[in-house]
Write an enzyme that holds these catalytic residues in place. Structure first.
Site, PDB file in Angstrom:
ATOM      1  N   ASP A 105       0.859  -1.183   0.000  1.00 58.38           N
ATOM      2  CA  ASP A 105       0.000   0.000   0.000  1.00 58.38           C
ATOM      3  C   ASP A 105       0.893   1.230   0.000  1.00 58.38           C
ATOM      4  O   ASP A 105       1.991   1.203   0.561  1.00 58.38           O
ATOM      5  CB  ASP A 105      -0.900   0.020   1.235  1.00 58.38           C
ATOM      6  CG  ASP A 105      -2.008  -1.019   1.192  1.00 58.38           C
ATOM      7  OD1 ASP A 105      -2.373  -1.461   0.084  1.00 58.38           O
ATOM      8  OD2 ASP A 105      -2.521  -1.377   2.260  1.00 58.38           O
ATOM      9  N   ASP A 116      -7.091  -1.527  -4.390  1.00 53.38           N
ATOM     10  CA  ASP A 116      -8.130  -1.182  -3.413  1.00 53.38           C
ATOM     11  C   ASP A 116      -9.093  -0.146  -3.986  1.00 53.38           C
ATOM     12  O   ASP A 116     -10.308  -0.229  -3.783  1.00 53.38           O
ATOM     13  CB  ASP A 116      -7.505  -0.614  -2.136  1.00 53.38           C
ATOM     14  CG  ASP A 116      -6.609  -1.602  -1.411  1.00 53.38           C
ATOM     15  OD1 ASP A 116      -6.794  -2.821  -1.593  1.00 53.38           O
ATOM     16  OD2 ASP A 116      -5.726  -1.142  -0.662  1.00 53.38           O
TER      17      ASP A 116
END
Length: 163
Positions: free
Chosen positions: A113, A139
């Site tokens: 991330d 995401d």
């Protein structure tokens, strides 16, 4: 169906390329690069859980869950006769995002991330609150696809009594 698979593949490619860049430029040197001070940055994080940093199960179980959801989306779209863009688009985003994160889990054991919006970090009473998690392109694609399914539910599923 070409559009469905092309968009899903594009999401996977964009996600994996962006994670490669994050690994190369953020992981070892600077963990974070500020784009808009105190609001938006690229901040490296290794997410061993699922959305919002939740870790509800061991990594192998999360990988299996991701594989099952991706397979279910693919099965549902292939089984459907609906070939309209408004139907294919959300499912291709969800599939592409799921596969992008699944690749990370298989190769690294965690999901990379790096996109961070600093909406609020501080105390509410005695509890420290960080209002926004670090996320990635996969995401984002999953979230956009899921939101589209909610927003266009009546259009996508006109025979559904819930619609």
């Amino acid at each position: 169906m070409k559009l469905f698979f092309s968009l899903a593949l594009f999401v996977v490619a964009a996600d994996q390329f962006s994670k490669y860049v994050a690994l190369r430029f953020l992981r070892d040197a600077n963990q974070s690069i500020s784009i808009i001070p105190n609001f938006f940055s690229f901040t490296y994080a290794e997410n061993r859980g699922i959305a919002f940093g939740l870790e509800p199960a061991p990594p192998a179980l999360l990988l299996l869950f991701t594989m099952m959801i991706s397979a279910a989306v693919l099965w549902y779209v292939l089984r459907s006769n609906n070939r309209r863009l408004i139907f294919l688009l959300p499912f291709s985003l969800i599939l592409g995002g799921g596969v992008g994160n699944m690749i990370d889990r298989m190769v690294r054991g965690y999901v990379v991330d790096f996109i961070y919006f600093n909406l609020y970090n501080g105390y509410v009473g005695n509890i420290y609150l960080s209002l926004w998690p670090i996320f990635n392109i996969a995401d984002s694609a999953i979230t956009i696809g899921g939101t589209m399914l909610l927003l266009f539910h009546r259009t996508l599923f006109p025979d559904d009594p819930i619609a």
